[in-house]
Design an enzyme around this catalytic site. Structure first.
Site, short mmCIF file in Angstrom:
data_model
loop_
_atom_site.label_atom_id
_atom_site.label_comp_id
_atom_site.label_asym_id
_atom_site.label_seq_id
_atom_site.Cartn_x
_atom_site.Cartn_y
_atom_site.Cartn_z
N CYS A 225 37.51 45.05 54.97
CA CYS A 225 37.21 43.94 56.11
C CYS A 225 35.85 43.11 55.63
CB CYS A 225 37.07 44.25 57.43
SG CYS A 225 38.29 45.25 58.24
N GLY B 240 39.60 40.25 52.96
CA GLY B 240 40.83 40.49 54.18
C GLY B 240 41.36 39.05 54.47
N ASN C 246 33.60 46.99 59.54
CA ASN C 246 34.06 47.06 58.39
C ASN C 246 33.91 48.50 58.14
OD1 ASN C 246 32.63 46.08 54.92
ND2 ASN C 246 34.85 46.76 55.60
N GLY C 247 34.88 49.27 57.53
CA GLY C 247 34.65 50.52 57.13
C GLY C 247 35.89 51.35 57.48
N TYR D 8 35.16 45.86 42.12
CA TYR D 8 36.49 45.11 42.35
C TYR D 8 36.05 44.29 43.50
CZ TYR D 8 40.72 43.96 44.48
OH TYR D 8 41.92 43.13 45.05
N ASP E 224 39.58 45.75 35.79
CA ASP E 224 38.54 46.26 36.37
C ASP E 224 39.17 47.61 37.02
OD1 ASP E 224 39.26 46.37 39.33
OD2 ASP E 224 39.82 44.26 38.46
P1 AMP Z 1 47.50 48.81 40.14
O1 AMP Z 1 48.15 47.76 39.70
O2 AMP Z 1 48.09 49.51 41.19
O3 AMP Z 1 47.05 49.78 39.07
O4 AMP Z 1 45.97 48.43 40.63
C1 AMP Z 1 45.15 47.78 39.79
C2 AMP Z 1 44.99 46.35 39.86
O5 AMP Z 1 44.92 45.91 41.31
C3 AMP Z 1 43.60 45.76 39.19
O6 AMP Z 1 44.23 44.29 38.76
C4 AMP Z 1 42.61 45.41 40.30
O7 AMP Z 1 41.96 44.27 40.00
C5 AMP Z 1 43.53 45.42 41.79
N1 AMP Z 1 42.85 46.15 42.65
C6 AMP Z 1 42.26 47.32 42.37
N2 AMP Z 1 41.81 47.76 43.75
C7 AMP Z 1 42.38 47.21 44.82
C8 AMP Z 1 42.38 47.00 46.23
N3 AMP Z 1 41.77 48.01 46.78
N4 AMP Z 1 42.97 45.96 46.80
C9 AMP Z 1 43.67 45.15 45.99
N5 AMP Z 1 43.69 45.16 44.54
C10 AMP Z 1 43.20 46.02 43.98
#
Ligand code: AMP
Length: 483
Positions: free
Chosen positions: A17, A44, A119-120, A259, A363
């Site tokens: 959040c 969010g 948030n948390g 991220y 990332d």
């Molecule tokens: P994945 O496709 O499941 O390996 O997730 C990695 C990708 O999702 C990367 O491109 C990140 O920038 C993004 N990402 C990483 N953590 C999150 C998160 N908590 N919520 C949404 N996107 C994320």
């Protein structure tokens, strides 16, 4: 009803959040909160809400969707007159589309009104809820805001600071709260400071926000971060800082830098873009690849990609374009839809990648969906080689403190070695920054971070069991109870 409750409590673990608070007599605080929430929208997208106090009563508006959708009818804002405001945006997660969980939470109790934004994620939330229910409390939603509301109301204290000092020691986990009474604004962080909160100043008042990028939008100047275990109380006498708890171990979430936060925000005085660029440079130093160009996955990895390009002395190219009108795909309920979502959202530029050896920077790798799809896209667009470089270590453990990094079974880094992952995503090579290298790039004391998703070391336990075992091995900081 019971099935719905079970579902909601299971989903609550993944709450991400953005929170905002404004104390500004003479300003249109509802309008300011609206613009401030726009700046925090990346934190969010499921729901948004604003509550305003005129010194006597509190009113609020909230709804499902983006800030622009919830307040599409800007007339809603003119119905919220006052000089104090609290705002909230909530992240979209699987199965959680429920208005009851939208915030700020507004309550009326015997000492007056409260609006609460959180948030948390508490690791002892289930346990606390259970014991409050045993004592007769009735809950409507599954948010931690409701828990603190009950604890404040039951504290027996009339004054908000005393009520919070009574209630806060019962909370365990990650929490940043922004709370408004009829005449005060309070902001606070948990003793370990897992989620961020900063204070800014405008010509006529003060602003609290999860991220400093919101200050630029509402015309506020950064004053300082709220410290872990500290609360700030803002009223007509100005801000007053109270240290309500002390913890030797500070644990700012490192994933905020990797991220979650916006690159134009500063966390603990460090600019997020600059940190990400350093991560890129370090990554290239640790994991160089012979290539012709460097490209990044928009938007969160672009800073790191520029660092990789600089370090390797290679051109940085816009090899992948993002459709900005598609929401985040990460949170889609099924793997099939998630994969389709990546294709809808990202598209390679053939003229840039054709015949080239490409370093593709992202990332993070969580489930591996994005990397798999992008490697395939780049190859289909004619890339000769695709070398994937990730500006964080492999995610090996779920987050219990409020970031949606999925469960262990879905984490590709928990199941496979780096070479197995490279094969699974179809890359010519795959390289991650080391944990030590990542922490070095933060330019802050390394022991001041929570790195649980990368290390499996949980500074506050997991609380997966509902908090029952969360205190079991506090000294080591790892919950052993869940096995
Ligand atoms: P994945 O496709 O499941 O390996 O997730 C990695 C990708 O999702 C990367 O491109 C990140 O920038 C993004 N990402 C990483 N953590 C999150 C998160 N908590 N919520 C949404 N996107 C994320």
């Amino acid at each position: 009803m019971f099935a719905e409750m079970m579902d909601l409590s299971a989903e609550k673990m993944r709450e991400e959040c953005g929170v905002l608070g404004i104390y500004a007599p003479g300003s249109n605080v509802a309008q300011m909160a609206y613009y401030g929430l726009y700046a925090l929208q990346h934190r969010g997208q499921e729901s948004a809400g604003i509550a305003v106090s005129d010194g006597k009563t509190i009113q609020g508006e909230k709804g499902m969707g983006l800030v622009s959708e919830v307040f599409q009818d800007t007339g809603k804002l003119t119905h919220l007159p006052g000089h104090i405001s609290v705002g909230h945006v909530r992240y979209s997660t699987t199965g959680s589309s429920s208005l009851v969980n939208a915030q700020p939470l507004l309550i009326r109790y015997r000492s007056g009104f409260l609006a609460i934004a959180h948030n948390g994620n508490l690791v002892n939330g289930h346990e606390l809820r259970h014991s409050l229910e045993e004592e007769g409390s009735i809950f409507q939603a599954t948010t931690d805001s409701e828990l603190i509301a009950h604890l404040i109301a039951r504290s027996g204290e009339q004054e908000i600071v005393a009520a919070l000092q009574n209630a806060l020691p019962r909370l365990r986990g990650a929490f940043t709260f922004v709370i408004m009474t009829a005449d005060k604004l309070v902001g606070l962080r948990d003793p370990q400071g897992i989620r961020p909160l900063s204070l800014g100043e405008t010509a006529g008042g003060y602003v609290l926000a999860s991220e400093t990028c919101a200050f630029d939008t509402v015309g506020a100047e950064f004053v300082r971060d709220i410290e872990p275990g500290e609360m700030v109380v803002i009223d007509k006498k100005g801000p007053r800082f109270i240290s309500y708890a002390h913890s030797e171990k500070k644990s700012l979430c490192v994933f905020e830098f990797i991220y979650f936060a916006r690159p134009d925000s500063n966390l603990h005085g460090k600019n997020v873009h600059m940190v990400r660029k350093r991560l890129g440079r370090k990554l290239a130093e640790e994991q160089p690849a012979a290539a012709d160009i460097v490209t990044g996955v928009p938007d969160s990895s672009l800073s790191a990609a520029s660092g990789v390009a600089e370090q390797q002395g290679l051109p940085y190219e816009m090899g992948i374009i993002k459709n900005r009108y598609i929401g985040r795909t990460f949170i889609q309920p099924s793997q099939e839809i998630r994969s389709l979502g990546v294709r809808l959202k990202l598209n390679p530029v053939r003229q840039i990648v054709e015949g080239k050896r490409v370093i593709m920077v992202d990332d993070s790798i969580v489930r591996g969906t994005t990397s798999l799809k992008i490697v395939e896209m780049l190859r289909n667009a004619g890339a000769k080689e695709v070398h994937v470089r990730i500006s964080s270590p492999p995610v090996i453990s779920p987050c219990y403190y409020g970031i949606d990094t999925s469960n262990s079974a879905e984490l590709i880094g928990a199941r496979m070695s780096v070479s197995e992952m490279a094969k699974a995503i179809g890359a010519d090579s795959l390289g991650f920054i080391s944990e030590a290298g990542m922490l070095e790039c933060m330019d802050l004391p390394p022991e001041g971070f929570c790195t649980a998703c990368f290390s499996g070391y949980y500074p506050l336990g997991k609380g997966k069991c509902g908090g029952k075992y969360a205190l079991a091995s506090e000294e080591e900081g790892v919950c052993g109870g869940c096995g």
